[in-house]
Scaffold this motif. Structure first.
Motif: not given
Length: 343
Positions: A138-161
């Motif tokens: 999932q890609l979510l815009p934060v502001d005009s310069k940044k956005y968040i990449l959300i990665l979810v794996t089958n092992t239950g890992l949820v990572k916000d970058i």
């Protein structure tokens, strides 16, 4: 070959020494464990056991303590594995069967549980599976310069970058980019994401392709870290609660060992088979652990061994209870991880 009386006396000496840490005399055995036999007779039998190498006498006037050979005979021939109580089973199951975001964090919590339950040092390896795959992005815009990449794996890992947003990407583009990434990457493991995969995604993104490189780099780095095998420790200070390890020199030796992850990995990898491994004193592959005992077992994902779990403690550790605990934790963890990785 030991006769029944010698077996009973050896077991009594070891049981008492495990509980007290004090050399055991014949009078103690006569009063607490074996009735109807004089302390003189027990003393003679203990002398025979010493000559046979099963007992040692630290000082001339002291009682006896078990030797490595005595502990080995006790573990192989005399020990009866204690069954966990229903309350203990329920507690362990409730602690292990929980949702988690990262497998390494989950394994660290298991190590803490083991060290707290045993009062020994817990050592384990994280799963060696190489089976993490992308479940959702999932890609979510934060502001005009940044956005968040959300990665979810089958092992239950949820990572916000948090990443820098390219200038040519508008907020409305994120929905389209997210859909393309999920269409192309969902279900793929680390080794599936090759140059052709990246080129295919770039072609689909068109003018938005400038956003792809940092996304792919972070996805690959995150999954690689999640799939790597690590050594986890907990309860190192527990070793120094035992009188035999509370001098400064031994403390330095043990702290040095626990800082050497390659050395600990050697200990863990020496037990990658199906049954409980117990190494006592000089049986340990590391010279500085000759005053310790190590109990190890393995956990599985499906039909494959995924890692090891164990404890490091004094030679007079509570073998029966500890074997039962490690065995149950490995079985429970195997069930949980098998469900997780085979869904």
């Amino acid at each position: 070959m030991l006769d029944e009386r010698k077996k009973r006396i050896l077991q009594a000496v070891i049981d008492d020494y495990i509980n007290t840490g004090e050399p055991v005399g014949s009078r103690t055995i006569a009063k607490k464990y074996i009735f109807g036999i004089s302390s003189a007779t027990i003393r003679n039998e203990m002398s025979d056991l010493e000559e046979m190498g099963y007992l040692e006498q630290p000082h001339t006037s002291a009682g006896r303590v078990p030797s490595d050979k005595g502990y080995r005979y006790y573990v192989d021939e005399l020990m009866k594995v204690t069954r966990l109580s229903p309350q203990e089973v329920e507690f362990i199951r409730s602690q292990l069967d929980v949702k988690f975001s990262e497998i390494n964090e989950y394994m660290e919590n298991i190590a803490k549980i083991i060290s707290n339950l045993t009062n020994y040092t817990a050592v384990l390896s994280t799963p060696n599976v190489k089976k993490s795959y992308i479940k959702h992005l999932q890609l979510l815009p934060v502001d005009s310069k940044k956005y968040i990449l959300i990665l979810v794996t089958n092992t239950g890992l949820v990572k916000d970058i948090l990443l820098d947003k390219p200038e040519n990407i508008d907020s409305k583009d994120f929905i389209y980019i997210t859909n393309v990434l999920n269409q192309k990457l969902s279900g793929l493991k680390l080794e599936d994401i090759d140059e052709n995969t990246v080129l295919d995604i770039e072609n689909s993104l068109g003018k938005n392709r400038t956003i792809l490189s940092p996304i792919i780099d972070n996805v690959l780095r995150t999954i690689s870290a999640a799939d790597s095998t690590e050594v986890v420790l907990s309860g190192i200070k527990n070793m120094f609660d035992f009188p035999e390890f509370n001098d400064v020199l031994k403390a330095k030796i043990f702290l040095h060992i626990f800082e050497q992850k390659d050395m600990l990995r050697k200990i863990i990898n020496s037990s990658m088979h199906d049954h409980i491994t117990i190494r006592i004193g000089t049986e340990n592959p590391i010279e500085d652990l000759k005053e310790c005992s190590i109990i190890l077992s393995t956990y599985r994902i499906g039909d494959s061994i995924a890692g090891s779990i164990g404890i490091i403690g004094p030679k007079r550790l509570k073998y029966s209870q500890t074997v039962s605990l490690i065995d149950y934790i490995c079985d429970t963890l195997s069930d949980i991880l098998t469900r997780l990785f085979t869904e």
